[in-house]
Design a protein around this motif. Structure first.
Motif, mmCIF file in Angstrom:
data_model
loop_
_atom_site.group_PDB
_atom_site.id
_atom_site.type_symbol
_atom_site.label_atom_id
_atom_site.label_comp_id
_atom_site.label_asym_id
_atom_site.label_seq_id
_atom_site.Cartn_x
_atom_site.Cartn_y
_atom_site.Cartn_z
ATOM 1 N N ILE A 190 111.673 44.156 -51.465
ATOM 2 C CA ILE A 190 112.706 45.000 -50.841
ATOM 3 C C ILE A 190 113.735 44.144 -50.113
ATOM 4 O O ILE A 190 114.934 44.427 -50.134
ATOM 5 N N VAL A 195 117.543 47.979 -49.796
ATOM 6 C CA VAL A 195 117.059 49.362 -49.721
ATOM 7 C C VAL A 195 117.811 50.274 -50.697
ATOM 8 O O VAL A 195 117.355 51.380 -50.976
ATOM 9 N N GLN A 196 118.927 49.831 -51.216
ATOM 10 C CA GLN A 196 119.666 50.597 -52.216
ATOM 11 C C GLN A 196 119.524 49.988 -53.617
ATOM 12 O O GLN A 196 120.048 50.538 -54.585
ATOM 13 N N GLU A 227 111.170 52.865 -50.485
ATOM 14 C CA GLU A 227 111.892 52.133 -49.433
ATOM 15 C C GLU A 227 112.908 51.165 -50.017
ATOM 16 O O GLU A 227 113.818 50.710 -49.324
ATOM 17 N N GLY A 228 112.734 50.834 -51.298
ATOM 18 C CA GLY A 228 113.711 49.998 -51.989
ATOM 19 C C GLY A 228 114.704 50.818 -52.785
ATOM 20 O O GLY A 228 115.455 50.262 -53.593
ATOM 21 N N THR A 291 109.162 42.760 -40.639
ATOM 22 C CA THR A 291 110.507 43.317 -40.480
ATOM 23 C C THR A 291 110.970 43.096 -39.047
ATOM 24 O O THR A 291 110.180 43.135 -38.105
ATOM 25 N N THR A 295 115.648 48.741 -41.098
ATOM 26 C CA THR A 295 115.339 49.142 -42.475
ATOM 27 C C THR A 295 114.252 48.196 -42.987
ATOM 28 O O THR A 295 114.144 47.057 -42.512
ATOM 29 N N ALA A 297 114.257 46.450 -45.496
ATOM 30 C CA ALA A 297 114.827 45.247 -46.117
ATOM 31 C C ALA A 297 115.132 44.163 -45.098
ATOM 32 O O ALA A 297 115.317 43.001 -45.470
ATOM 33 N N ARG A 431 107.837 52.516 -42.620
ATOM 34 C CA ARG A 431 109.220 52.725 -42.188
ATOM 35 C C ARG A 431 109.431 52.233 -40.767
ATOM 36 O O ARG A 431 108.594 52.472 -39.893
#
Length: 468
Positions: A190, A195-196, A227-228, A291, A295, A297, A431
């Motif tokens: 990710i 994330v997009q 989530e990706g 993380t 997000t 990512a 998340r």
């Protein structure tokens, strides 16, 4: 002739009923999983339209999101939670749907219950009113998280109107280093794709690393596909898949199982299968990952420092600045050593028995750091029972962890387990959005269960390899 279709397209084609004027396909859904949060409105729609559930035997319900993990005495203190609980009990009675409720030892988080009961099988189409339904793709099914109105559609017709996504093959080749887990693999993917990055795609996870993973590790990876940005994620069924399913309560038995297993294996993408895109990662480049932002990512390896804002494309710099401000972190700051207040081990991502075993191995003989609240929440009642039979509960309790009942718990703020104020939580969930864990200023650091355990006993983000 060689079938050039990948597993996703094979399964899609088997379940497509017709192409609609919108261009979407009407897809038959083999298994519909429901829970107490996204189903009440759907059942209300059925009642308003005087509709029945088309195939109640293909729908299975459990309760997880709002369930308290300390005391399940009824009525719940939270009146809204009690209302949701009462609603699913009534709806399942009225419409003839099987419910794993709090007095049923099969109750638990929906994406843990389905696989452990043998409800989740290769070649299936699966839907659930929950983002992380992609978990079930670990079995070679194609599984979609859906909204409340779509839950009503599936209840009434057993079908969904969906646009066929493209398929991206993500290969991870080589050998993972010690201390690197399935959670690190998906966080790394990710981080690299964004994330997009998966928008418009289904992800097929392939390569040496996934071939060697257990089913529980594969579920962790597929769980976070959403989530990706991917519509779903899956792994081809193999002997590991077959061995996991055999003997489970709702799985085929005897000769029927042998026939089914042969068919399941035939669904796997062949060497000539075609994909819309292929991305390759090297396992050796993956580190224990944490993380740091808002997000999934926004992550770094545990030995890395936080990135600079200027290192990101101009279009991304605003959200990166926002993340630094919200998390109260600075560019170039080491992630290791960042103090935590709460440690949470659980969720549909990492609340399975193998997750608890690995965390217990790290904490055994150690104690939770002063000022840290640490809790372990098994993903189902059966996971909890097995953990207790293995003595894992004692290891956690002796180390200063709270040992809880089964549920979603601190993954999200729909039950009493919530962050307070500006607390920083080391979490094994999926998340790290603003306010995700119940406090509008609470901060979430996603990592593997082993890394959460290491953070709990040191009071700060710690490289688990230094304790192992």
């Amino acid at each position: 002739m060689t079938d050039i279709r990948n597993l996703f397209n094979k399964v899609w084609d088997l379940h497509a009923c017709q192409t609609l004027p919108s261009g979407q396909d009407q897809l038959f859904i083999g298994l519909h999983l429901i829970h107490e949060v996204t189903s009440p409105q759907a059942f209300a729609i059925l009642r308003e339209r005087n509709l029945t559930v088309a195939y109640p035997e293909r729908t299975v319900a459990t309760v997880d999101h709002i369930v308290p993990t300390q005391s399940t005495a009824r009525p719940f203190v939270d009146l809204l939670a009690e209302e949701m609980m009462s609603a699913i009990e009534k709806n399942c009675r009225d419409f003839g749907i099987r419910l794993f409720d709090l007095v049923d030892n099969r109750q638990g988080v929906v994406h843990i219950v389905g696989p452990e009961q043998g409800l989740t099988l290769p070649g299936m189409t699966i839907a659930c009113g929950d983002s992380h339904t992609s978990t079930h793709g670990a079995f070679g099914s194609i599984a979609f998280g859906i909204g409340t109105s779509q839950v009503a559609d599936v209840l009434a017709t057993q079908t969904l109107a969906l646009a066929r996504p493209k398929v991206r093959k993500i290969e991870v080749t080589g050998q993972l280093k010690p201390g690197v887990y399935a959670k690190d693999v998906i966080l790394h993917i990710i981080r690299k794709l964004g994330v997009q990055g998966g928008v418009g795609y289904a992800y097929e996870y392939a390569g040496d690393v996934f071939d060697r993973m257990s089913m529980e590790e594969r579920m962790t990876v597929c769980n976070m596909s959403i989530e990706g940005g991917a519509r779903c994620g899956y792994i081809n069924p193999d002997q590991t898949t077959v061995d996991y399913i055999q003997g489970r309560p709702f799985a085929p038995q005897g000769e029927e199982f042998e026939r089914a297993a042969k068919w399941w294996l035939s669904l796997a993408s062949g060497k000539d299968a075609q994909f819309d895109d292929v991305v390759v990662f090297k396992a050796e480049e993956i580190e224990p990952t944490v993380t740091w932002g808002i997000t999934p990512a926004q992550s770094v390896g545990v030995k890395e420092t936080l990135p600079t804002i200027s290192s990101f494309p101009a279009d991304d710099q605003k959200v990166i600045s926002e993340a630094f401000q919200y998390m109260d972190l600075k560019e170039g700051q080491p992630i290791q050593g960042l103090k935590i207040n709460v440690a949470f081990i659980g969720s549909c991502t990492n609340g399975r028995i193998s997750d608890l075993r690995e965390a217990a191995r790290i904490v055994k003989g150690r104690h939770v750091a002063a000022g840290v609240k640490a809790l372990v929440v098994p993903g189902s009642q059966l996971v909890r029972k097995q953990a207790m039979e293995e003595g894992l509960d004692k290891i956690f309790e002796e180390a200063g962890f709270e040992w809880r009942g089964a549920g979603c718990s601190m993954c999200l703020a729909m039950n009493p387990d919530k962050l307070q104020g500006n607390e920083v939580c080391a979490s094994s969930s999926n998340r790290n959005f603003k306010g995700r864990q119940g406090s509008p200023t609470g901060r979430t650091l996603l990592m593997s269960p082993a890394m959460v355990a290491a953070a709990a006993v040191t009071g700060a983000v710690t490289d688990v390899r230094e304790l192992d």
